[in-house]
Design an enzyme around this catalytic site. Sequence first.
Site, short mmCIF file in Angstrom:
data_model
loop_
_atom_site.label_atom_id
_atom_site.label_comp_id
_atom_site.label_asym_id
_atom_site.label_seq_id
_atom_site.Cartn_x
_atom_site.Cartn_y
_atom_site.Cartn_z
N ASP A 327 -20.65 2.83 6.44
CA ASP A 327 -21.70 3.81 6.66
C ASP A 327 -21.28 5.21 6.25
O ASP A 327 -20.11 5.47 5.97
CB ASP A 327 -22.07 3.83 8.15
N LYS A 349 -26.76 5.75 5.13
CA LYS A 349 -28.13 6.27 5.19
C LYS A 349 -28.11 7.68 5.75
O LYS A 349 -27.33 8.00 6.65
CB LYS A 349 -29.00 5.40 6.11
N MET A 463 -29.31 11.77 16.38
CA MET A 463 -29.95 11.95 15.07
C MET A 463 -31.19 12.83 15.19
O MET A 463 -32.26 12.51 14.67
CB MET A 463 -30.33 10.58 14.46
#
Length: 783
Positions: A327, A349, A463
């Site tokens: 990641d 991502k 996030m």
Amino acid sequence: MKYVIGTRGSKLALAQTNWVKQKLEKAYPLDTFEIAVIKTKGDRIQDIALDKMKDKGLFVKEIEQQLLDKRIDFAIHSLKDMPSEIPEGLCFCHAWECEDARDALILREATSFEKLKKNACIGTGSKRRAFQLQKLRPDIQCVGIRGNVDTRLQKMEIEQLDGIIMAAAGFSRLGLQDRISYIFSPEEMVPACGQGILAIECRKKDSALISKINALSDKKAMLRWEMERGFLKAMEGSCHVPIGAYLEDKNDHISFHCVYGNEDGTNLKQLHLEGSHQEKQGLLKQAVHNMKEHGKVYLVGGGPGRSDLLTLKGKALLEKADCILYDRLLENDMLLFAKEDCELIYVGKQAGNHAMKQEEINELLVKKAHQYACVVRLKGGDPYVFGRGGEEALYLKKQGIAFEVVPGVSSALAGLAYAGIPITHRGVAGGFHVVSAHDKKDALADIDFLSIAKSKDTCVFMMGLSKLNEIVDRLLACGKDAFTPIAVISHATWTSQKTVYGTLKDIKEKLIMTPLDSPALIVVGNVVSLHEELSFVEKQMLYGCRILYPRPHTTSSMTYKLKEKGAAVTELSTGQIHYFTKRLSALDYKNYNVLVCTSKHSAWALFQSLKENKQDIRALGNMKIYCVGSATAKIFEEHLIQVEVPEVFCADALSLFLKQKLKKEDSVLFLSGNMYSEHLYSVLLQGSALHHVIVYENEVCSVDEDICIKDYDMLVFTCSSAVKACAKLLKQEEVPVIISIGEATTKTLKEAGITNIYTAPYSTFDGCIEKIEEVWRKQKDVL
């Protein structure tokens, strides 16, 4: 000299041992050899099938024990009966000329395999033979049978079996070739690993005896041993699964046959590969790769991103992995745990930029599991905390792929700790909520803001940087006190961590004044106010110091030490070290009384060469050893060898040091890289003989010229080759402070036109760090 040979007591075992005995008696007429018969567990228990007995080495344990007890001097076995691992202190001698490796069919009445009646009953105690036979003739019934050659022939008659399958080698050694009705080709039935080869087992310390036995070895048999046993070991084979391998040496090329399956034979794979002798290891690796069932996928939590906060199991899996899908939320040095040939695939991502869709990641995991034995899906934080690990696990389960989840330290916990915020604290917050700030459409998630506003518990929004304004507005609208403490932590736990503290009332304005990058955590609750007392990251000596560190190989201990002190270190690869250990293979170290090593790389090459040639430190004799510095000396000290080093760690200091130490009658062995001090070389010439061996090369490669070095507070150089590799970078208009490890590197920097140089007080990593701290302290005082 009298030698006692240990063996089992069957006719075949005695025939094999007598053959060895006769060859030795002929080769060494002054020695005497006698045979000692030893009964093994496999000989005593005849009523249980081999695959039902859990013990390994059924036919060898008792013999090996007598060998270890020195009641016998060496032992003769059939190699195919030997486990893949043998006891400590024992070893195999080189293989002698081998017999026919193939399997033979002995029929009671039929004259050939083709004429064998339908539904015939064949006796064999081997799953490998039974499953391969049934692949050739599905109608055949296989029954278990144990015992030596005579016993099995008798059972065939008494039990009215249509035939039995045994190794052709046994019948040949007993002179019973005429009883063989049919010999299976390797294409029809792959033999057992090492079938037809005798294993002569000795004690490792009996070097004289081993030399005598090895003198009678056979190259083709050794090649078979290497490949077939290599396959057995790599596949972790045993009598519980069908496994076999056979190498045919056809002079101009080799042909490798192998078979492997599961315990019930429902998945039996046969493979045939061909190639040159030089390609043998590649063939073996390919065979193992193709034979192994699909691999296992490990969903590993990488924690908050720092390699030193990774779990021990996670680190072990990264070191073992054949493929890693990783990641974005990880520092790159975590990937340095991976082995050299590991495939690394970025699937990260971030908002508006997905390297790969989740569905594609799922499919890729399955694809790689069919390709590799160990696949690691390395995820930020914990796989099951907003990591979509559950989706990946369910997909793997559906596709029949084995998986395991390795938890990680969630940044919701670690990130707060590194910002000086305890997620719970007695009398302040008795619990916590962790929520994702956005949904799958990237809108603000459906969060119960009313419950959060009324609660005293800590709330962590993951996030959520792009949703900060909405989060603050919704909390205030639901009645949350405007003076509630809030913190936004960017790159939590990383050396680039930055935190902005405030209240719901002023946090928007503060973030305009001090903008932050994602990934970021948002923490709301009274525990945030404790950061003034509990914060430790910002108090580290080098916190905020941005260092560019060009270096020619893997991560160094200096990088780790700098990060421990709070520095944000970016490593820049400027080259690669190539070792030439084979250049030392032919050396007789007894010819030298002085050894000089100029770097830890030359020391590493020396000990690696000793290992490759099955030598140890005794090969170095009584040489006086001189090294350039403490890092090189440490490698010798780890091998219990004391060395001498100059007080100042550099080539010029070593030259002056040796000028006083060397004598005209000295014979000097000088180990260095391709770049070495000419001055040192001239000093070494004062001995009677100098042998210079370049044992490694520092291959300089071009660096990324787009790097803007003014974005860093310091550049650190620990060797001249790194300076040369960065020549173009150093021509940029704004060059930051330069830290040099020593005078040689400083000289190269000055030749490149650099003046803003600070040289370490002593030429070690610790000396560099000391100078970095001194310079950074002065810069902070100015600021």
